[in-house]
Design a protein around this motif. Structure first.
Motif, PDB file in Angstrom:
ATOM      1  N   TRP A   1      -2.050   6.866 -11.169  1.00  9.56           N
ATOM      2  CA  TRP A   1      -1.111   6.617 -12.303  1.00  9.56           C
ATOM      3  C   TRP A   1       0.193   6.728 -11.498  1.00  9.56           C
ATOM      4  O   TRP A   1       0.967   5.858 -12.085  1.00  9.56           O
ATOM      5  N   LEU A   2       0.681   7.522 -10.926  1.00 14.93           N
ATOM      6  CA  LEU A   2       1.987   7.553 -10.065  1.00 14.93           C
ATOM      7  C   LEU A   2       2.053   7.728  -8.572  1.00 14.93           C
ATOM      8  O   LEU A   2       1.128   8.353  -8.025  1.00 14.93           O
ATOM      9  N   SER A   3       3.060   7.444  -7.971  1.00 10.67           N
ATOM     10  CA  SER A   3       2.866   7.827  -6.424  1.00 10.67           C
ATOM     11  C   SER A   3       3.324   9.362  -6.105  1.00 10.67           C
ATOM     12  O   SER A   3       3.577  10.084  -7.306  1.00 10.67           O
ATOM     13  N   VAL A   4       2.990   9.822  -5.055  1.00 16.39           N
ATOM     14  CA  VAL A   4       3.239  11.165  -4.750  1.00 16.39           C
ATOM     15  C   VAL A   4       4.078  11.391  -3.584  1.00 16.39           C
ATOM     16  O   VAL A   4       3.898  10.682  -2.281  1.00 16.39           O
ATOM     17  N   PRO A   5       5.114  11.869  -3.525  1.00 14.35           N
ATOM     18  CA  PRO A   5       5.847  12.459  -4.837  1.00 14.35           C
ATOM     19  C   PRO A   5       6.211  11.381  -5.614  1.00 14.35           C
ATOM     20  O   PRO A   5       6.598  10.345  -5.391  1.00 14.35           O
TER      21      PRO A   5
ATOM     22  N   LEU B   1      -6.676   7.453   0.689  1.00 10.47           N
ATOM     23  CA  LEU B   1      -7.672   6.837   0.046  1.00 10.47           C
ATOM     24  C   LEU B   1      -6.903   6.189  -1.323  1.00 10.47           C
ATOM     25  O   LEU B   1      -6.412   6.796  -2.068  1.00 10.47           O
ATOM     26  N   THR B   2      -6.978   4.871  -1.360  1.00  6.93           N
ATOM     27  CA  THR B   2      -6.270   4.072  -2.292  1.00  6.93           C
ATOM     28  C   THR B   2      -7.227   2.922  -2.965  1.00  6.93           C
ATOM     29  O   THR B   2      -7.626   2.396  -2.239  1.00  6.93           O
ATOM     30  N   SER B   3      -7.052   2.801  -4.178  1.00  6.70           N
ATOM     31  CA  SER B   3      -7.593   1.698  -4.646  1.00  6.70           C
ATOM     32  C   SER B   3      -6.653   0.731  -5.476  1.00  6.70           C
ATOM     33  O   SER B   3      -6.820  -0.405  -5.535  1.00  6.70           O
ATOM     34  N   PHE B   4      -5.067   1.365  -5.511  1.00  6.17           N
ATOM     35  CA  PHE B   4      -4.240   0.430  -6.154  1.00  6.17           C
ATOM     36  C   PHE B   4      -2.761   0.748  -5.231  1.00  6.17           C
ATOM     37  O   PHE B   4      -2.657   1.574  -4.663  1.00  6.17           O
ATOM     38  N   ARG B   5      -2.283  -0.464  -5.210  1.00  5.01           N
ATOM     39  CA  ARG B   5      -0.980  -0.531  -4.366  1.00  5.01           C
ATOM     40  C   ARG B   5       0.072   0.583  -5.119  1.00  5.01           C
ATOM     41  O   ARG B   5       0.860   1.322  -4.337  1.00  5.01           O
ATOM     42  N   GLY B   6       0.562   0.420  -6.351  1.00  2.00           N
ATOM     43  CA  GLY B   6       1.461   1.144  -6.917  1.00  2.00           C
ATOM     44  C   GLY B   6       0.746   1.710  -8.109  1.00  2.00           C
ATOM     45  O   GLY B   6      -0.500   1.596  -8.678  1.00  2.00           O
ATOM     46  N   GLY B   7       1.595   2.754  -8.819  1.00  2.00           N
ATOM     47  CA  GLY B   7       1.024   3.357  -9.821  1.00  2.00           C
ATOM     48  C   GLY B   7       0.631   2.514 -11.021  1.00  2.00           C
ATOM     49  O   GLY B   7       1.299   1.553 -11.278  1.00  2.00           O
TER      50      GLY B   7
END
Length: 180
Positions: free
Chosen positions: A12-16, A57-63
């Motif tokens: 949903w959102l980037s970290v931080p 581990l990512t599935s999406f570029r952005g949130g």
């Protein structure tokens, strides 16, 4: 022996986060401390996250937060795509010692099923919300012995006490009346 934790922040959102982001702020506080203690962290998040971790581990570029307002049939696949990457990592890797989940119901449901497979690491799921919000799910949860659910509840009195919701063998012990 170095331990590895797969820390699942969600899609949903980037970290931080760049502003609001309760779960993402919690993850942003936990990861540096784990790393300071010599624990390897595989962070499941979006690619735009800037929090240092050993791996991502990512599935999406952005949130994907903005899609939450769309109809369910247009949104439900977002969390599942993120979880599919996590489950694939659990299937393909043998260096993960613990999965630390922070994503509401769907994360726990998928990871509880995955934890039934032999050799899958245990799962610790943290509730960041009111148990009453999904009372039917949590009260009937039978996630087996390798999954634990923890939450912080505030009793009616003013002092804060930790409470643990243990999901094992069909015993989901929590009193949603004392959590808000």
């Amino acid at each position: 022996m170095t331990r590895t934790v797969l820390m699942k922040a969600g899609p949903w959102l980037s970290v931080p986060p760049d502003g609001y982001g309760g779960i993402e702020n919690v993850v942003a506080a936990l990861v540096p401390e784990l790393r300071r203690r010599g624990i390897r962290v595989l962070l499941a998040t979006v690619a735009r996250s800037t929090l240092p971790a050993h791996e991502r581990l990512t599935s999406f570029r952005g949130g994907q937060f903005e899609v939450l307002q769309r109809p369910y049939n247009q949104v439900s696949g977002v969390a599942h795509a993120h979880l599919h990457a996590v489950v694939r990592a659990l299937r393909d890797r043998h260096d993960i010692d613990l999965v630390r989940d922070h994503v509401e119901v769907v994360g726990l449901a998928v990871l509880a099923a995955a934890a039934l497979a032999p050799g899958t690491p245990p799962v610790l799921h943290t509730l960041h919300w009111d148990l009453r919000k999904h009372a039917n799910f949590y009260s009937g949860l039978d996630a087996g012995p390798r999954v634990r659910v923890s939450t912080w509840c505030w009793p009616a009195r003013s002092d804060r006490q930790p409470a643990e919701l243990t999901a094992a063998g069909g015993a989901a012990a929590a009193n949603p009346d004392v959590c808000y």
